[in-house]
Write an enzyme that holds these catalytic residues in place. Structure first.
Site, PDB file in Angstrom:
ATOM      1  N   LYS A  42      -0.840  -9.675  -4.970  1.00 25.51           N
ATOM      2  CA  LYS A  42      -1.942 -10.281  -5.717  1.00 25.51           C
ATOM      3  C   LYS A  42      -1.598 -10.459  -7.196  1.00 25.51           C
ATOM      4  O   LYS A  42      -0.673  -9.850  -7.723  1.00 25.51           O
ATOM      5  CB  LYS A  42      -3.220  -9.479  -5.514  1.00 25.51           C
ATOM      6  CG  LYS A  42      -3.712  -9.625  -4.081  1.00 25.51           C
ATOM      7  CD  LYS A  42      -5.139  -9.224  -3.871  1.00 25.51           C
ATOM      8  CE  LYS A  42      -5.581  -9.612  -2.450  1.00 25.51           C
ATOM      9  NZ  LYS A  42      -6.933  -9.164  -2.139  1.00 25.51           N
ATOM     10  N   ARG A  78      -3.389  -3.287   3.914  1.00 25.48           N
ATOM     11  CA  ARG A  78      -3.144  -4.642   4.421  1.00 25.48           C
ATOM     12  C   ARG A  78      -2.019  -5.245   3.587  1.00 25.48           C
ATOM     13  O   ARG A  78      -2.179  -5.466   2.385  1.00 25.48           O
ATOM     14  CB  ARG A  78      -4.431  -5.459   4.310  1.00 25.48           C
ATOM     15  CG  ARG A  78      -4.365  -6.864   4.873  1.00 25.48           C
ATOM     16  CD  ARG A  78      -5.744  -7.527   4.789  1.00 25.48           C
ATOM     17  NE  ARG A  78      -5.721  -8.887   5.304  1.00 25.48           N
ATOM     18  CZ  ARG A  78      -5.412  -9.955   4.585  1.00 25.48           C
ATOM     19  NH1 ARG A  78      -5.110  -9.827   3.296  1.00 25.48           N
ATOM     20  NH2 ARG A  78      -5.397 -11.166   5.135  1.00 25.48           N
TER      21      ARG A  78
END
Length: 286
Positions: free
Chosen positions: A230, A264
């Site tokens: 991210k 995840r």
């Protein structure tokens, strides 16, 4: 750093007719079947490539495979239910014979039904069952569900997000969604929560949430964390998306230290190795 332990009421996560034991941190491998994913640039939009990639993640030791047919990156446009079904169902059907549980990353009830019929056992919902009919599908099929926090929508979420206290606000929202899900007939043992890193949050919000992740343990349900590749990690490391693997593994390890039960990730093998070292250290300290 404190030693984090599983503190949930039931040390398993029930997903349809199975139970996942949470005596260690589970790894959820990401497969984006989209042309516009921020993390892999549509590399696995082709069904054959997506299938090869999913099987590779299983071989690397993924405990769960999470399939997504709609990008939720900032500014992403919505995809119709029919198109999302067209993207995810063939892959789920091809993987259904595996012993690895399958998750579908969707908020749409129509997609949920189709995915569950194709072999999925987990619904990973960035909108936390707020779409009309979503809770009914999950309750009917008795599947596992991940309730995620998001401020706004993917199209608007990064437009000046603001919180009074990001951790308290996220905990309050997720506690309300857990209560809602239970009121709709969903067994608490089937519910997991996700603070939604990067979904309507600045870098400061994301880093504060990571530092204070253990606050989510009070809900006594599994905690899912998705920080892999991210933008916050990119700005912290100075790395482009494709070079954020090391930072992603570090973030997953920090999350595990602070109470995450499921991480995840894109880099399954590297994450599993890092978690193995953490588990070895914890075992030696007992």
């Amino acid at each position: 750093m404190r030693k984090s332990e599983v503190r949930i009421e039931h040390p398993v996560w029930k997903i349809r007719r199975r139970e996942l034991l949470l005596d260690h941190v589970l790894v959820m491998g990401i497969v984006n079947v989209t042309p516009d994913s921020f993390a892999d640039g549509g590399r696995y939009f082709d069904h054959a490539q997506a299938l090869v990639h999913a099987r590779q993640l299983i071989d690397e030791g993924a405990d769960i495979i999470d399939v997504g047919g709609e990008s939720t990156r900032p500014g992403a446009a919505e995809v119709s239910p029919n198109e999302e079904i067209r993207r995810v169902v063939p892959l789920l059907e091809a993987l259904a014979g595996s012993t690895t549980p399958l998750s579908v990353d969707t908020s749409k009830p129509e997609v949920m039904r189709a995915a569950l019929a194709a072999g999925a056992t987990i619904i990973n919902d960035v909108r936390a069952l707020q779409q009309p009919g979503a809770a009914e599908v999950v309750a009917e099929h008795a599947c596992g569900v991940v309730l995620m926090h998001m401020q706004g929508t993917p199209a608007t979420m990064q437009q000046a997000p603001h919180y009074r206290d990001v951790t308290k606000d996220v905990v309050q929202f997720l506690a309300q969604r857990v209560q809602y899900a239970q009121a709709q007939g969903i067994d608490k043992r089937r519910i997991a929560i996700d603070p939604g890193f990067g979904f309507g949050k600045t870098d400061a919000h994301n880093l504060t949430l990571l530092a204070e992740l253990s606050e989510l343990e009070r809900m006594q349900v599994p905690i899912v964390v998705g920080l892999s590749r991210k933008a916050t990690l990119g700005r912290a490391s100075g790395r482009a998306v494709e070079d954020r693997g090391w930072a992603s593994v570090a973030a997953a390890l920090l999350a595990a230290e602070r109470g995450a039960n499921i991480v995840r990730v894109h880099e399954v093998a590297a994450t599993r190795d890092a978690l193995a070292v953490l588990e070895a250290m914890r075992g030696a300290a007992r």
